[in-house]
Design a protein around this motif. Sequence first.
Motif, mmCIF file in Angstrom:
data_model
loop_
_atom_site.group_PDB
_atom_site.id
_atom_site.type_symbol
_atom_site.label_atom_id
_atom_site.label_comp_id
_atom_site.label_asym_id
_atom_site.label_seq_id
_atom_site.Cartn_x
_atom_site.Cartn_y
_atom_site.Cartn_z
ATOM 1 N N LYS A 116 63.389 40.946 15.617
ATOM 2 C CA LYS A 116 62.029 40.832 16.140
ATOM 3 C C LYS A 116 61.819 41.623 17.417
ATOM 4 O O LYS A 116 60.690 41.851 17.825
ATOM 5 N N GLY A 117 62.872 42.024 18.084
ATOM 6 C CA GLY A 117 62.730 42.788 19.314
ATOM 7 C C GLY A 117 63.842 42.512 20.299
ATOM 8 O O GLY A 117 64.900 42.001 19.939
ATOM 9 N N ILE A 118 63.582 42.823 21.546
ATOM 10 C CA ILE A 118 64.549 42.636 22.614
ATOM 11 C C ILE A 118 63.954 41.620 23.583
ATOM 12 O O ILE A 118 62.810 41.756 24.011
ATOM 13 N N LYS A 119 64.733 40.609 23.898
ATOM 14 C CA LYS A 119 64.264 39.594 24.833
ATOM 15 C C LYS A 119 65.069 39.682 26.115
ATOM 16 O O LYS A 119 66.291 39.739 26.091
ATOM 17 N N PHE A 120 64.345 39.719 27.228
ATOM 18 C CA PHE A 120 64.947 39.700 28.558
ATOM 19 C C PHE A 120 64.655 38.336 29.161
ATOM 20 O O PHE A 120 63.506 37.883 29.156
ATOM 21 N N ASN A 121 65.669 37.683 29.686
ATOM 22 C CA ASN A 121 65.451 36.352 30.240
ATOM 23 C C ASN A 121 64.729 36.426 31.579
ATOM 24 O O ASN A 121 64.527 37.497 32.143
ATOM 25 N N GLY A 122 64.347 35.274 32.080
ATOM 26 C CA GLY A 122 63.576 35.196 33.316
ATOM 27 C C GLY A 122 64.273 35.810 34.509
ATOM 28 O O GLY A 122 63.620 36.361 35.403
ATOM 29 N N ASN A 123 65.600 35.752 34.553
ATOM 30 C CA ASN A 123 66.333 36.356 35.672
ATOM 31 C C ASN A 123 66.130 37.864 35.729
ATOM 32 O O ASN A 123 66.013 38.436 36.806
ATOM 33 N N VAL A 124 66.094 38.503 34.575
ATOM 34 C CA VAL A 124 65.857 39.954 34.536
ATOM 35 C C VAL A 124 64.450 40.257 35.046
ATOM 36 O O VAL A 124 64.260 41.155 35.861
ATOM 37 N N LEU A 170 55.176 49.111 28.432
ATOM 38 C CA LEU A 170 54.580 47.878 28.918
ATOM 39 C C LEU A 170 55.609 46.767 28.819
ATOM 40 O O LEU A 170 56.176 46.516 27.746
ATOM 41 N N PHE A 171 55.913 46.136 29.922
ATOM 42 C CA PHE A 171 56.950 45.116 29.971
ATOM 43 C C PHE A 171 56.357 43.713 29.980
ATOM 44 O O PHE A 171 56.788 42.848 29.250
ATOM 45 N N LEU A 172 55.362 43.491 30.805
ATOM 46 C CA LEU A 172 54.725 42.177 30.804
ATOM 47 C C LEU A 172 53.257 42.298 31.124
ATOM 48 O O LEU A 172 52.816 43.244 31.762
ATOM 49 N N THR A 173 52.528 41.353 30.604
ATOM 50 C CA THR A 173 51.102 41.266 30.903
ATOM 51 C C THR A 173 50.885 40.049 31.782
ATOM 52 O O THR A 173 51.639 39.088 31.741
ATOM 53 N N ARG A 174 49.880 40.109 32.579
ATOM 54 C CA ARG A 174 49.620 39.039 33.554
ATOM 55 C C ARG A 174 48.699 37.971 32.957
ATOM 56 O O ARG A 174 47.614 37.734 33.434
ATOM 57 N N ASP A 175 49.137 37.332 31.902
ATOM 58 C CA ASP A 175 48.394 36.232 31.295
ATOM 59 C C ASP A 175 48.486 35.015 32.215
ATOM 60 O O ASP A 175 49.554 34.699 32.721
ATOM 61 N N LYS A 176 47.376 34.323 32.420
ATOM 62 C CA LYS A 176 47.374 33.201 33.364
ATOM 63 C C LYS A 176 48.295 32.063 32.924
ATOM 64 O O LYS A 176 48.747 31.280 33.750
ATOM 65 N N ASN A 177 48.605 31.958 31.641
ATOM 66 C CA ASN A 177 49.481 30.896 31.146
ATOM 67 C C ASN A 177 50.950 31.305 31.110
ATOM 68 O O ASN A 177 51.805 30.502 30.766
ATOM 69 N N TRP A 178 51.234 32.554 31.435
ATOM 70 C CA TRP A 178 52.594 33.074 31.349
ATOM 71 C C TRP A 178 53.400 32.682 32.572
ATOM 72 O O TRP A 178 52.908 32.684 33.688
ATOM 73 N N ASN A 179 54.654 32.345 32.362
ATOM 74 C CA ASN A 179 55.567 32.007 33.447
ATOM 75 C C ASN A 179 56.759 32.941 33.352
ATOM 76 O O ASN A 179 57.406 33.016 32.298
#
Length: 79
Positions: free
Chosen positions: A6-14, A49-58
């Motif tokens: 499904k893709g590559i997942k980077f954890n929150g620490n990254v 594009l690495f992340l989007t600034r969705d208000k529900n995203w942590n």
Amino acid sequence: MTVTNKGIKFNGNVVYRIQKAEFVRLFLNLKTKQVAIQKCREQDDYSVLFLTRDKNWNWRNGVQLNNQLLKQKIRDFMD
């Protein structure tokens, strides 16, 4: 970092370590099977594009990239 079909997942620490970057560049070394990630700007060459600034995203939840070309390169890389 986790690689799946499904893709590559980077954890929150990254995400935290690269200062919650919106765009990054990924570097793949096919000989040594190493991956590097670098914060960049949208207009930089090879930016992804690495992340989007969705208000529900942590950021602690991490980020998953599922770009088709990137997934194919990673599959080739893992062989």
